[in-house]
Design a protein around this motif. Structure first.
Motif: not given
Length: 352
Positions: A22-46
């Protein structure tokens, strides 16, 4: 034997997977850099902070992620592009080294915050190689949570500021964006990535390299690329994404409420450091333009500390000297990854 533990484990993995996706898809839709890396980071953090459940992520997955990052960097090395620098080599090399040193010096401001070690401050601020730094930070004694967040915060600031700089400061006209297209998946590309990761991890351990997975895979990928069967081979984008995901997930799951608060407190200082680094690199970009005769825009893009693919796309879109920009960015990227182990060891021994 009760099936409950395995059922709870499956539920935990499903919950974690849903958060990451969910986080990766949202970050990708917003056009932010490295959405998969940050998706893993923020998803794991949450998951780590908001769930009473736990998951056990095998340590070898982090090693595989490191290896994929090393292969991705190694596959981008083009010796023909580097050779095209010709007589500009000395100026490019000196300016690359000086900007790296000054970025590390500027990063020591982060040590004003309790618990930030010299090696963490250095890796969090070193100009360029965000994915590489995220991959090697933990191996070399740095807090990879701080390093990852600040490195990619700088990338985000650069990506947001780049269009304004190109249009307003350099008054450049843009055409149809050439961009950098995602590598098409081929069996050759998959075989290349798998061989480079496997051989690289073994080679790194055999040679006792610091951060053996990253540096070993980097060396193996460069060597394999010289074989005719792997000529012009590219690492498939989904394999790159897998590497980013594994790195981000491992980092995110190690967050605690205390570590998150500590990073939040240092954000103002981090933004100041990022502004200093961007300013330093821009100033040396102007000097590079004077020394080499390239345009100020090409020199600015060549020395921009992050967002490599966006930089190359912008250079192509503005009709710039893409070869020069690529060569300078690759040189700094290689310097970062090769110097990081030496810097980490020196700072750690000095601290002791």
């Amino acid at each position: 034997m009760s099936p409950r533990p395995s059922r709870e484990s499956a539920v935990s993995w499903v919950l974690l997977g849903a958060l990451v996706a969910g986080v990766s898809a949202l970050l990708g839709a917003l056009g932010l850099p490295s959405p998969v890396l940050f998706g893993g980071l923020l998803g794991g953090l949450a998951f780590a902070l908001g769930s009473s459940r736990s998951v056990s992520v095998p340590s070898w997955t982090f090693t595989i992620g490191q290896g994929i990052i090393g292969v991705t960097v190694g596959a981008s090395v083009d010796f023909d592009t580097l050779a095209d620098l010709g007589g500009d080599w000395p100026a490019v090399l000196v300016i690359s080294v000086v900007t790296l040193v000054l970025s590390v010096v500027a990063g020591q401001l982060l040590r004003l915050h309790r618990g930030v070690t010299p090696v963490t401050a250095s890796f969090a601020s070193v100009a360029g190689g965000a994915s590489g730094m995220a991959a090697v930070a933990n191996d070399l004694g740095a807090d990879d949570r701080v390093v990852t967040v600040i490195q990619y915060l700088r990338v985000l600031v650069i990506l947001l500021a780049m269009p304004a700089a190109v249009s307003w400061i350099f008054d450049a006209e843009t055409g149809d964006a050439a961009g950098v297209t995602a590598p098409v998946t081929t069996w050759t590309g998959v075989a290349y990535a798998a061989l480079a990761v496997g051989l690289g991890i073994g080679l790194g351990r055999l040679l006792r390299l610091p951060s053996p997975a990253v540096l070993g895979a980097l060396l193996a990928s460069v060597a394999l690329a010289t074989l005719p069967v792997f000529d012009d081979v590219k690492v498939p984008v989904w394999i790159q994404g897998l590497g980013f995901l594994l790195i981000g997930l491992q980092v995110g799951l190690r967050f605690t409420l205390e570590s998150l608060k500590a990073i939040g407190r240092m954000l103002p200082t981090a933004l100041l450091v990022i502004a200093l680094i961007i300013g330093i690199c821009a100033a040396f970009g102007l000097l590079l333009a004077e020394l080499t005769g390239v345009s100020e825009l090409d020199a600015y893009l060549a020395t921009t500390p992050g967002g490599l693919y966006a930089v190359l796309a912008t250079s192509a879109d503005t009709g710039g000297n893409v070869t020069f920009v690529t060569a300078v960015q690759l040189i700094r990227l290689l310097l970062v990854l090769l110097a990081a182990p030496l810097l980490g060891r020196w700072l750690t021994s000095r601290g002791r």
